[in-house]
Design a protein around this motif. Sequence first.
Motif: not given
Ligand code: SGN
Length: 532
Positions: A457-458, A156, A374-376, A87, A211, A261, A108
């Motif tokens: 995280e991922h 977020q 997810d992505k990355r 992001c 998201h 979630w 991030n």
């Molecule tokens: C949160 C999400 C992640 C996600 C990142 C980055 N976890 O940490 O799944 O990859 O944001 O996303 S959550 O449990 O909080 O939903 S980004 O779009 O901001 O890059």
Amino acid sequence: MLAKSNWSRIPLVTAMGVVWIIVSIGAVSNLFGQSQDQPNIVFIFTDDHAVQSIGAYGSTINETPHIDRLAQEGGIFLNSFCSNSICGPSRASVLTGKHSHKNGFYTNARGARFDGSQMTFPKLLQEAGYSTALIGKWHLNSDPTGFDHWEILPGQGSYYNPDFYTSDGRENSKRYEGYVTDITVDLSLEWLDERDPDKPFLLMCQQKAPHRTWAPNLKHLYNYDGAPVPEPPTLFDNWSGRSDTLANNAMSIKDHFIYQWDMKFQDRVPFANDFESRLDEPERKRMTPQQRAAWDAYFEPRNQAFLELPPVGNELTRWKYQRYIKNYLRCIDSVDENVGRLLTYLDANGLAENTIVIYSSDQGFYLGEHGWYDKRWMYEESLRMPFLIRWPGKIEPGTRYAQLLQNIDYAPTFLEAAGAPVPEEIQGQSILPILENPESDDWRKYLYYHYYEHLTEHGVPRHEGVRGQRYKLINYYSNDGFELIDLQTDPNEMRDVSEDPKYADVLESMKSELARLRQRYDLPSLAESAVH
Ligand code: SGN
Ligand code: CA
């Protein structure tokens, strides 16, 4: 704003002279501002919207009629990519026209703050006479700069009854009852109504959706009910035949959803492990009693049916995929109808003709491909960014562009469209020449990518790479090595051919492209990159 920014360029004149110059600049800029030559810009930017879920890109799982309108009435970039699939970094590249190592926003990670004192295209548009506003998701931690008006979500943000804050400070944030995607457009339309009508404008309307945690609007909860959404062919990818690092991911449909979630259960699911169970669910607890009742009326009977006879093995993965993808697509249904509201406003107010409208998203996303969400990664689904652009009189309706576009190209494009100079330090290129000549071959043949977050995280490791029209080279430089993909024979990216002797020449030439791009963009050494 104008007077202030020009002041620094004329430090040596007398006080009277300064007053005269400021007045003159004001007059010229006002004329400039009213000129038909400076188009308005509406930049609609969403979060994690994958091209696989946009009709105009050939989606087989949903329809997006309003977003598609931009491709029908304007153009679509079929090969549009980010420079760092996460992001904040993608947003920083959009604002600055530079790769992460030049704008200083790499990850991030907690504590990462965008340096708002640096050059950004909204600041330069202000200097060129534009009114500028940003509404919605920002996620760069420092307060926005370069905007006459901004109203943003903290971090977020939330889907339900979201808080927004302004330059009055986070502590004075305002909570709006309703659904975030609607509210972001309500606030955008309010600003359009109140803006200075004598100036061209930039509106960055930045949606939180779609998201994680994919909380749909109540009115869309029943969409896609009844029939399964088609599964991607690689839903059961076992990650063999490529870098070993893929198997360390923590983003699989099978193992890495949190029931409360992502899967919308209220209580701990009896057979769920600790990873899959977290009780601080972010959306349901924010809802009003009426919202919660409507939410529960949809999910509770379906959750009960699941708990009575839980699927196992691949059937459980399939069930999770359906729960996930349907909520994701429902979030997009709201995005799409709100794109429609914005377009209707432009039509109704006589603005459509002189406004560039863009639809894009900060990166792509896995919709079950490779068994992931997810992505990355530098694989196609998360490397791609949608990019649809309508500009009446400049773009022939229905134009399809094949050139390799990147998010560092947005800033110079907007500046050139506004008739403002493009600073030397910008690393992207304006797409205006391509818009005029869609067949143009005078464009980059390879693009550079670099993801810096290491095993967060991922579970995705840092990596860099280069992509051309046919081949992609990835370097997992901290924990493995090179991976070479032939996108023509292997569009699903299931096979690393870097050790196949048939590809020895391709490997060498892709390595030299990577070296060339590292030099061109002035990258530090990999050892220096490994500290972020
Ligand atoms: C949160 C999400 C992640 C996600 C990142 C980055 N976890 O940490 O799944 O990859 O944001 O996303 S959550 O449990 O909080 O939903 S980004 O779009 O901001 O890059
Ligand atoms: Ca994102």
